[in-house]
Design a protein around this motif. Sequence first.
Motif, PDB file in Angstrom:
ATOM      1  N   LEU A  44       0.836  -1.202   0.000  1.00 48.89           N
ATOM      2  CA  LEU A  44       0.000   0.000   0.000  1.00 48.89           C
ATOM      3  C   LEU A  44       0.870   1.251   0.000  1.00 48.89           C
ATOM      4  CD1 LEU A  44      -2.724   1.418   0.071  1.00 48.89           C
ATOM      5  CD2 LEU A  44      -2.723   1.125   2.565  1.00 48.89           C
ATOM      6  N   SER A  45       1.898   1.244   0.810  1.00 52.93           N
ATOM      7  CA  SER A  45       2.815   2.373   0.869  1.00 52.93           C
ATOM      8  C   SER A  45       3.482   2.611  -0.489  1.00 52.93           C
ATOM      9  CB  SER A  45       3.871   2.140   1.949  1.00 52.93           C
ATOM     10  OG  SER A  45       4.752   3.230   2.023  1.00 52.93           O
ATOM     11  N   ALA A  46       3.906   1.528  -1.145  1.00 55.82           N
ATOM     12  CA  ALA A  46       4.552   1.650  -2.466  1.00 55.82           C
ATOM     13  C   ALA A  46       3.580   2.222  -3.498  1.00 55.82           C
ATOM     14  CB  ALA A  46       5.079   0.294  -2.924  1.00 55.82           C
ATOM     15  N   LEU A  47       2.329   1.776  -3.471  1.00 53.09           N
ATOM     16  CA  LEU A  47       1.327   2.279  -4.413  1.00 53.09           C
ATOM     17  C   LEU A  47       1.075   3.770  -4.187  1.00 53.09           C
ATOM     18  CD1 LEU A  47      -0.805   1.905  -6.634  1.00 53.09           C
ATOM     19  CD2 LEU A  47      -2.383   1.116  -4.850  1.00 53.09           C
ATOM     20  N   LEU A  48       0.890   4.158  -2.942  1.00 55.30           N
ATOM     21  CA  LEU A  48       0.620   5.563  -2.645  1.00 55.30           C
ATOM     22  C   LEU A  48       1.830   6.437  -2.967  1.00 55.30           C
ATOM     23  CD1 LEU A  48      -1.385   5.230   0.685  1.00 55.30           C
ATOM     24  CD2 LEU A  48      -2.267   5.443  -1.646  1.00 55.30           C
ATOM     25  N   ASP A  49       3.020   5.949  -2.669  1.00 57.19           N
ATOM     26  CA  ASP A  49       4.238   6.700  -3.007  1.00 57.19           C
ATOM     27  C   ASP A  49       4.348   6.910  -4.514  1.00 57.19           C
ATOM     28  OD1 ASP A  49       4.960   6.924  -0.347  1.00 57.19           O
ATOM     29  OD2 ASP A  49       6.482   5.335  -0.431  1.00 57.19           O
ATOM     30  N   ALA A  50       3.984   5.881  -5.286  1.00 64.39           N
ATOM     31  CA  ALA A  50       4.043   5.998  -6.746  1.00 64.39           C
ATOM     32  C   ALA A  50       3.035   7.028  -7.256  1.00 64.39           C
ATOM     33  CB  ALA A  50       3.799   4.640  -7.401  1.00 64.39           C
ATOM     34  N   VAL A  51       1.844   7.036  -6.690  1.00 61.22           N
ATOM     35  CA  VAL A  51       0.844   8.033  -7.093  1.00 61.22           C
ATOM     36  C   VAL A  51       1.376   9.430  -6.799  1.00 61.22           C
ATOM     37  CG1 VAL A  51      -1.464   8.963  -6.587  1.00 61.22           C
ATOM     38  CG2 VAL A  51      -1.141   6.501  -6.882  1.00 61.22           C
ATOM     39  N   ARG A  52       1.963   9.606  -5.619  1.00 59.09           N
ATOM     40  CA  ARG A  52       2.529  10.906  -5.261  1.00 59.09           C
ATOM     41  C   ARG A  52       3.677  11.290  -6.189  1.00 59.09           C
ATOM     42  NH1 ARG A  52       2.542   8.324   0.126  1.00 59.09           N
ATOM     43  NH2 ARG A  52       0.574   8.900   1.118  1.00 59.09           N
ATOM     44  N   SER A  53       4.486  10.319  -6.545  1.00 57.50           N
ATOM     45  CA  SER A  53       5.664  10.565  -7.371  1.00 57.50           C
ATOM     46  C   SER A  53       5.296  10.837  -8.827  1.00 57.50           C
ATOM     47  CB  SER A  53       6.597   9.357  -7.287  1.00 57.50           C
ATOM     48  OG  SER A  53       7.676   9.480  -8.161  1.00 57.50           O
ATOM     49  N   TYR A  54       4.425  10.018  -9.393  1.00 65.44           N
ATOM     50  CA  TYR A  54       4.045  10.144 -10.798  1.00 65.44           C
ATOM     51  C   TYR A  54       2.995  11.219 -11.031  1.00 65.44           C
ATOM     52  CZ  TYR A  54       6.234   5.523 -11.339  1.00 65.44           C
ATOM     53  OH  TYR A  54       7.094   4.463 -11.341  1.00 65.44           O
ATOM     54  N   GLY A  55       2.187  11.487 -10.008  1.00 67.75           N
ATOM     55  CA  GLY A  55       1.070  12.403 -10.186  1.00 67.75           C
ATOM     56  C   GLY A  55       1.427  13.852  -9.961  1.00 67.75           C
ATOM     57  N   THR A  56       0.594  14.696 -10.501  1.00 68.08           N
ATOM     58  CA  THR A  56       0.684  16.131 -10.273  1.00 68.08           C
ATOM     59  C   THR A  56      -0.426  16.490  -9.291  1.00 68.08           C
ATOM     60  OG1 THR A  56       1.455  16.474 -12.533  1.00 68.08           O
ATOM     61  CG2 THR A  56       0.571  18.394 -11.377  1.00 68.08           C
ATOM     62  N   PRO A  57      -0.055  17.001  -8.110  1.00 65.18           N
ATOM     63  CA  PRO A  57      -1.097  17.352  -7.138  1.00 65.18           C
ATOM     64  C   PRO A  57      -2.013  18.448  -7.680  1.00 65.18           C
ATOM     65  CG  PRO A  57       1.107  17.475  -6.146  1.00 65.18           C
ATOM     66  CD  PRO A  57       1.285  17.283  -7.617  1.00 65.18           C
ATOM     67  N   LEU A  58      -3.295  18.266  -7.453  1.00 67.16           N
ATOM     68  CA  LEU A  58      -4.256  19.302  -7.826  1.00 67.16           C
ATOM     69  C   LEU A  58      -4.423  20.252  -6.646  1.00 67.16           C
ATOM     70  CD1 LEU A  58      -7.028  17.228  -9.640  1.00 67.16           C
ATOM     71  CD2 LEU A  58      -5.138  18.494 -10.651  1.00 67.16           C
ATOM     72  N   PRO A  59      -4.602  21.536  -6.914  1.00 70.97           N
ATOM     73  CA  PRO A  59      -4.808  22.484  -5.819  1.00 70.97           C
ATOM     74  C   PRO A  59      -6.044  22.098  -5.009  1.00 70.97           C
ATOM     75  CG  PRO A  59      -4.505  23.632  -7.918  1.00 70.97           C
ATOM     76  CD  PRO A  59      -4.626  22.172  -8.226  1.00 70.97           C
ATOM     77  N   ALA A  60      -5.969  22.317  -3.700  1.00 71.19           N
ATOM     78  CA  ALA A  60      -7.080  21.947  -2.811  1.00 71.19           C
ATOM     79  C   ALA A  60      -8.378  22.639  -3.195  1.00 71.19           C
ATOM     80  CB  ALA A  60      -6.711  22.266  -1.364  1.00 71.19           C
ATOM     81  N   GLU A  61      -8.267  23.844  -3.757  1.00 68.41           N
ATOM     82  CA  GLU A  61      -9.477  24.580  -4.121  1.00 68.41           C
ATOM     83  C   GLU A  61     -10.104  24.084  -5.427  1.00 68.41           C
ATOM     84  OE1 GLU A  61      -5.863  26.773  -5.527  1.00 68.41           O
ATOM     85  OE2 GLU A  61      -6.469  26.048  -3.590  1.00 68.41           O
ATOM     86  N   THR A  62      -9.404  23.218  -6.150  1.00 71.07           N
ATOM     87  CA  THR A  62      -9.945  22.642  -7.379  1.00 71.07           C
ATOM     88  C   THR A  62     -10.924  21.536  -7.018  1.00 71.07           C
ATOM     89  OG1 THR A  62      -7.919  23.113  -8.596  1.00 71.07           O
ATOM     90  CG2 THR A  62      -9.376  21.431  -9.525  1.00 71.07           C
ATOM     91  N   ILE A  63     -12.134  21.668  -7.487  1.00 66.58           N
ATOM     92  CA  ILE A  63     -13.159  20.658  -7.209  1.00 66.58           C
ATOM     93  C   ILE A  63     -13.440  19.913  -8.508  1.00 66.58           C
ATOM     94  CG2 ILE A  63     -15.523  20.233  -6.471  1.00 66.58           C
ATOM     95  CD1 ILE A  63     -15.286  22.779  -4.768  1.00 66.58           C
ATOM     96  N   THR A  64     -13.020  18.655  -8.532  1.00 60.59           N
ATOM     97  CA  THR A  64     -13.236  17.819  -9.711  1.00 60.59           C
ATOM     98  C   THR A  64     -13.470  16.388  -9.231  1.00 60.59           C
ATOM     99  OG1 THR A  64     -12.320  17.180 -11.857  1.00 60.59           O
ATOM    100  CG2 THR A  64     -10.775  17.374 -10.065  1.00 60.59           C
ATOM    101  N   PRO A  65     -14.324  15.647  -9.907  1.00 64.92           N
ATOM    102  CA  PRO A  65     -14.558  14.265  -9.487  1.00 64.92           C
ATOM    103  C   PRO A  65     -13.296  13.426  -9.662  1.00 64.92           C
ATOM    104  CG  PRO A  65     -16.106  14.927 -11.235  1.00 64.92           C
ATOM    105  CD  PRO A  65     -15.127  16.029 -11.052  1.00 64.92           C
ATOM    106  N   SER A  66     -13.093  12.512  -8.734  1.00 70.22           N
ATOM    107  CA  SER A  66     -11.963  11.587  -8.816  1.00 70.22           C
ATOM    108  C   SER A  66     -12.393  10.364  -9.614  1.00 70.22           C
ATOM    109  CB  SER A  66     -11.529  11.140  -7.421  1.00 70.22           C
ATOM    110  OG  SER A  66     -11.112  12.246  -6.657  1.00 70.22           O
TER     111      SER A  66
END
Length: 92
Positions: A44-66
Amino acid sequence: MIMRILGEGQYEITEDHLDRLNELDAALQSAADADDDTLFATALSALLDAVRSYGTPLPAETITPSDLVLPDEDTSLTQVRELLSDEGLIPG
């Protein structure tokens, strides 16, 4: 694809990273199937780390469906089992 990690935020993931994320998801599924809490926590830690690493964080004020919601690192094996489908957490 927009992925949310519960309690943390959303990340935009490009398609070129989905194969690797699916590999990590398969490892998570295997750990859950084996009922191995230690292996599960590592996967689980490896999966979440990969999402954090590969992904671009969206601003908290951005409201979009996941497109996909992932549990946070404190989620237990029992809780994740309830979320897993036949394809793991990440379909495909």
